[in-house]
Design a protein around this motif. Structure first.
Motif, PDB file in Angstrom:
ATOM      1  N   LEU A  38       0.791  -1.031  -0.195  1.00  0.00           N
ATOM      2  CA  LEU A  38      -0.043   0.053  -0.075  1.00  0.00           C
ATOM      3  C   LEU A  38       1.023   1.225   0.205  1.00  0.00           C
ATOM      4  CD1 LEU A  38      -2.605  -1.188   2.813  1.00  0.00           C
ATOM      5  CD2 LEU A  38      -3.083  -0.675   0.365  1.00  0.00           C
ATOM      6  N   THR A  39       0.229   2.301  -0.562  1.00  0.00           N
ATOM      7  CA  THR A  39       0.921   3.629  -0.611  1.00  0.00           C
ATOM      8  C   THR A  39      -0.230   4.487  -0.174  1.00  0.00           C
ATOM      9  OG1 THR A  39      -0.066   4.374  -2.861  1.00  0.00           O
ATOM     10  CG2 THR A  39       2.031   3.003  -2.759  1.00  0.00           C
ATOM     11  N   ILE A  40       0.339   5.869   0.282  1.00  0.00           N
ATOM     12  CA  ILE A  40      -0.344   6.983   0.767  1.00  0.00           C
ATOM     13  C   ILE A  40      -1.637   7.122  -0.232  1.00  0.00           C
ATOM     14  CG2 ILE A  40       1.186   7.948   2.558  1.00  0.00           C
ATOM     15  CD1 ILE A  40       1.701  10.085   0.501  1.00  0.00           C
ATOM     16  N   ASP A  41      -1.424   7.033  -1.394  1.00  0.00           N
ATOM     17  CA  ASP A  41      -2.367   7.421  -2.407  1.00  0.00           C
ATOM     18  C   ASP A  41      -3.357   6.121  -2.467  1.00  0.00           C
ATOM     19  OD1 ASP A  41      -1.526   9.838  -3.424  1.00  0.00           O
ATOM     20  OD2 ASP A  41      -0.013   8.875  -4.675  1.00  0.00           O
ATOM     21  N   ASP A  42      -2.846   4.887  -2.226  1.00  0.00           N
ATOM     22  CA  ASP A  42      -3.840   3.823  -2.124  1.00  0.00           C
ATOM     23  C   ASP A  42      -4.793   4.034  -1.026  1.00  0.00           C
ATOM     24  OD1 ASP A  42      -2.686   2.500  -4.194  1.00  0.00           O
ATOM     25  OD2 ASP A  42      -1.214   1.264  -2.954  1.00  0.00           O
ATOM     26  N   LEU A  43      -4.146   4.368   0.286  1.00  0.00           N
ATOM     27  CA  LEU A  43      -5.034   4.474   1.208  1.00  0.00           C
ATOM     28  C   LEU A  43      -5.998   6.079   1.244  1.00  0.00           C
ATOM     29  CD1 LEU A  43      -2.433   3.796   4.276  1.00  0.00           C
ATOM     30  CD2 LEU A  43      -4.408   2.324   3.539  1.00  0.00           C
ATOM     31  N   ALA A  44      -5.688   6.880   0.499  1.00  0.00           N
ATOM     32  CA  ALA A  44      -6.368   8.053   0.513  1.00  0.00           C
ATOM     33  C   ALA A  44      -7.780   8.010   0.668  1.00  0.00           C
ATOM     34  CB  ALA A  44      -6.144   8.991  -0.583  1.00  0.00           C
ATOM     35  N   PRO A  45      -8.732   7.166  -0.141  1.00  0.00           N
ATOM     36  CA  PRO A  45     -10.200   6.651   0.300  1.00  0.00           C
ATOM     37  C   PRO A  45     -10.553   6.564   1.547  1.00  0.00           C
ATOM     38  CG  PRO A  45      -9.410   5.826  -1.885  1.00  0.00           C
ATOM     39  CD  PRO A  45      -8.219   6.233  -1.268  1.00  0.00           C
ATOM     40  N   VAL A  46      -9.654   5.827   2.141  1.00  0.00           N
ATOM     41  CA  VAL A  46     -10.125   5.552   3.547  1.00  0.00           C
ATOM     42  C   VAL A  46      -9.483   6.013   4.704  1.00  0.00           C
ATOM     43  CG1 VAL A  46     -10.680   3.092   2.572  1.00  0.00           C
ATOM     44  CG2 VAL A  46      -8.207   3.387   3.409  1.00  0.00           C
ATOM     45  N   ASP A  47      -8.424   6.765   4.324  1.00  0.00           N
ATOM     46  CA  ASP A  47      -7.802   7.495   5.803  1.00  0.00           C
ATOM     47  C   ASP A  47      -7.773   9.311   5.628  1.00  0.00           C
ATOM     48  OD1 ASP A  47      -5.770   8.252   3.800  1.00  0.00           O
ATOM     49  OD2 ASP A  47      -4.203   7.433   5.054  1.00  0.00           O
ATOM     50  N   SER A 228     -19.764  17.285   1.130  1.00  0.00           N
ATOM     51  CA  SER A 228     -20.067  18.624   1.633  1.00  0.00           C
ATOM     52  C   SER A 228     -20.617  19.363   0.176  1.00  0.00           C
ATOM     53  CB  SER A 228     -19.025  19.552   2.082  1.00  0.00           C
ATOM     54  OG  SER A 228     -17.809  19.686   1.332  1.00  0.00           O
ATOM     55  N   SER A 229     -20.171  18.624  -1.139  1.00  0.00           N
ATOM     56  CA  SER A 229     -20.537  19.227  -2.334  1.00  0.00           C
ATOM     57  C   SER A 229     -21.735  18.574  -2.975  1.00  0.00           C
ATOM     58  CB  SER A 229     -19.638  19.071  -3.175  1.00  0.00           C
ATOM     59  OG  SER A 229     -19.341  17.686  -3.452  1.00  0.00           O
ATOM     60  N   GLY A 230     -22.357  17.528  -2.048  1.00  0.00           N
ATOM     61  CA  GLY A 230     -23.491  16.852  -2.639  1.00  0.00           C
ATOM     62  C   GLY A 230     -23.062  15.717  -3.650  1.00  0.00           C
ATOM     63  N   ALA A 231     -22.020  15.529  -3.593  1.00  0.00           N
ATOM     64  CA  ALA A 231     -21.336  14.244  -4.547  1.00  0.00           C
ATOM     65  C   ALA A 231     -21.721  12.836  -3.869  1.00  0.00           C
ATOM     66  CB  ALA A 231     -19.866  14.358  -4.726  1.00  0.00           C
ATOM     67  N   ALA A 232     -21.666  11.967  -5.087  1.00  0.00           N
ATOM     68  CA  ALA A 232     -22.211  10.830  -4.667  1.00  0.00           C
ATOM     69  C   ALA A 232     -20.942  10.176  -3.549  1.00  0.00           C
ATOM     70  CB  ALA A 232     -22.295   9.570  -5.597  1.00  0.00           C
ATOM     71  N   VAL A 233     -21.269   9.313  -2.719  1.00  0.00           N
ATOM     72  CA  VAL A 233     -20.183   8.625  -1.733  1.00  0.00           C
ATOM     73  C   VAL A 233     -20.298   7.161  -1.917  1.00  0.00           C
ATOM     74  CG1 VAL A 233     -19.632   8.299   0.736  1.00  0.00           C
ATOM     75  CG2 VAL A 233     -21.042  10.633  -0.041  1.00  0.00           C
ATOM     76  N   PRO A 234     -19.019   6.693  -2.642  1.00  0.00           N
ATOM     77  CA  PRO A 234     -18.867   5.376  -2.892  1.00  0.00           C
ATOM     78  C   PRO A 234     -18.896   4.569  -1.606  1.00  0.00           C
ATOM     79  CG  PRO A 234     -16.777   6.445  -3.427  1.00  0.00           C
ATOM     80  CD  PRO A 234     -17.785   7.657  -2.937  1.00  0.00           C
ATOM     81  N   ALA A 235     -18.886   3.274  -1.904  1.00  0.00           N
ATOM     82  CA  ALA A 235     -19.039   2.373  -0.866  1.00  0.00           C
ATOM     83  C   ALA A 235     -17.612   2.198  -0.111  1.00  0.00           C
ATOM     84  CB  ALA A 235     -19.428   1.031  -1.301  1.00  0.00           C
ATOM     85  N   HIS A 236     -16.431   2.431  -1.207  1.00  0.00           N
ATOM     86  CA  HIS A 236     -15.257   2.258  -0.256  1.00  0.00           C
ATOM     87  C   HIS A 236     -14.473   3.289   0.271  1.00  0.00           C
ATOM     88  CE1 HIS A 236     -14.456   3.804  -4.353  1.00  0.00           C
ATOM     89  NE2 HIS A 236     -13.562   4.861  -3.773  1.00  0.00           N
ATOM     90  N   SER A 237     -15.031   4.548   0.438  1.00  0.00           N
ATOM     91  CA  SER A 237     -14.851   5.628   1.039  1.00  0.00           C
ATOM     92  C   SER A 237     -14.960   5.649   2.498  1.00  0.00           C
ATOM     93  CB  SER A 237     -15.477   7.229   0.502  1.00  0.00           C
ATOM     94  OG  SER A 237     -17.051   7.139   1.009  1.00  0.00           O
ATOM     95  N   ILE A 238     -14.237   6.212   3.141  1.00  0.00           N
ATOM     96  CA  ILE A 238     -14.135   6.240   4.820  1.00  0.00           C
ATOM     97  C   ILE A 238     -15.626   7.005   5.317  1.00  0.00           C
ATOM     98  CG2 ILE A 238     -12.840   8.370   5.147  1.00  0.00           C
ATOM     99  CD1 ILE A 238     -12.724   5.221   7.235  1.00  0.00           C
ATOM    100  N   ALA A 239     -16.007   7.919   4.535  1.00  0.00           N
ATOM    101  CA  ALA A 239     -17.481   8.433   5.093  1.00  0.00           C
ATOM    102  C   ALA A 239     -18.386   7.533   5.097  1.00  0.00           C
ATOM    103  CB  ALA A 239     -17.549   9.532   4.134  1.00  0.00           C
ATOM    104  N   ARG A 240     -18.420   6.525   4.059  1.00  0.00           N
ATOM    105  CA  ARG A 240     -19.359   5.485   3.945  1.00  0.00           C
ATOM    106  C   ARG A 240     -19.151   4.674   4.960  1.00  0.00           C
ATOM    107  NH1 ARG A 240     -24.251   5.458   1.560  1.00  0.00           N
ATOM    108  NH2 ARG A 240     -23.411   6.342  -0.411  1.00  0.00           N
ATOM    109  N   ILE A 241     -17.916   4.278   5.314  1.00  0.00           N
ATOM    110  CA  ILE A 241     -17.342   3.091   6.318  1.00  0.00           C
ATOM    111  C   ILE A 241     -17.823   3.560   7.765  1.00  0.00           C
ATOM    112  CG2 ILE A 241     -15.509   2.111   7.241  1.00  0.00           C
ATOM    113  CD1 ILE A 241     -14.171   2.211   4.465  1.00  0.00           C
ATOM    114  N   VAL A 242     -17.727   4.861   7.956  1.00  0.00           N
ATOM    115  CA  VAL A 242     -17.995   5.606   9.266  1.00  0.00           C
ATOM    116  C   VAL A 242     -19.418   5.557   9.612  1.00  0.00           C
ATOM    117  CG1 VAL A 242     -17.658   6.998  10.670  1.00  0.00           C
ATOM    118  CG2 VAL A 242     -15.605   6.243   9.739  1.00  0.00           C
ATOM    119  N   MET A 243     -20.022   6.409   8.562  1.00  0.00           N
ATOM    120  CA  MET A 243     -21.335   6.906   8.604  1.00  0.00           C
ATOM    121  C   MET A 243     -22.447   6.162   8.075  1.00  0.00           C
ATOM    122  SD  MET A 243     -20.392   9.492  10.270  1.00  0.00           S
ATOM    123  CE  MET A 243     -21.895  10.302  10.674  1.00  0.00           C
TER     124      MET A 243
END
Length: 273
Positions: A38-47, A228-243
């Motif tokens: 893993l790299t920091i760019d790989d982790l970006a959606p989840v961290d 915050s922009s109303g964009a769709a939130v994918p299943a793999h994002s940390i916002a979806r994982i947490v909320m």
């Protein structure tokens, strides 16, 4: 930690989650990431759990202009995505403090997986009662972490005490827009009970009164992607994982808050006087 001033139980009840490591690995595997490289760019959606994700962290880091070896205290740093970015891409040594226990544990796990344990350190701590054992820092970094804190005067006075003259304060923060009140739920609160936003002019004045000089103050509301922009939130994002599914209503409210000028987002750089 001494003289804790925040409600740790309420904070952990709202933000904390179990089995985050399992959920994060599943999300990364689901988008084809190699879990063993893993790299920091790989982790970006989840961290990168804040407005704008890694793109906003990169922007804020450019604004800060950190040099290699800069000692940074990341207050409310969550899973440590920004801290690892500062370490890898800017050569900083970063201490992350957060009040949510599961985030501190998960952040330590992610940092260890990237082999950054000698440059990024995670601590459980309260932003209003920081006890860092006499450690010194060149900069305080805080990215979308003050929205649940009412006593902002105390918060920024505490940051000033941690920095020497010439030290930097680097912030990204949602603030109250010209149209009020905000529409709930937002990411950090289901209702107004635990949301404490102030207008930009008031925020800038109170930070300066705490002992800082403004070097840069930039409205980035239109730039930030994500819920915050109303964009769709994918299943793999940390916002979806947490909320979970609650993030959909948060996203709808977020779009209205932005479009109607109820919440604005500011990035700013200050120097300790």
């Amino acid at each position: 930690m001494t003289l804790a001033a925040s409600d740790a139980r309420a904070t952990n009840a709202y933000w904390g989650r179990s089995d985050l490591e399992i959920a994060i690995d599943a999300a990364l595997a689901g988008i084809g990431k190699n879990l063993d490289a893993l790299t920091i760019d790989d982790l970006a959606p989840v961290d990168q759990f804040h407005g704008g994700g890694k793109a906003s962290t990169d922007r804020l880091a450019r604004l800060a202009g950190f040099k290699p070896g800069t000692r940074v205290l990341d207050v409310g740093g969550g899973f440590g995505g920004p801290a690892r970015t500062l370490a890898v891409e800017h050569g900083c040594v970063v201490t992350v403090v957060d009040l949510t226990e599961s985030y501190v544990r998960t952040g330590q796990w992610l940092t260890a997986r990237l082999g950054l344990g000698d440059r990024v350190f995670h601590r459980l701590g309260d932003a209003l009662a920081l006890d860092l054992g006499g450690e010194t820092f060149d900069a305080v970094w805080t990215q979308n972490s003050g929205m649940n804190i009412a006593d902002k005067e105390r918060l920024y006075a505490g940051f000033a005490r941690l920095l020497p003259r010439g030290g930097r304060l680097v912030i990204q923060e949602p603030m109250a827009g010209p149209t009020q009140p905000p529409i709930f739920p937002v990411m950090w609160a289901k209702d107004a009970t635990f949301s404490f936003l102030r207008p930009p002019a008031e925020m800038r004045a109170l930070i300066e009164a705490a002992g800082f000089r403004t070097l840069a103050w930039e409205d980035v509301t239109a730039e930030l992607a994500g819920p915050s922009s109303g964009a769709a939130v994918p299943a793999h994002s940390i916002a979806r994982i947490v909320m979970g599914d609650a993030v959909d209503e948060i996203s709808r409210a977020g779009q209205r808050n932005r479009d109607e000028g109820r919440i604005v987002n500011i990035q700013a750089l200050f120097e300790r006087l």
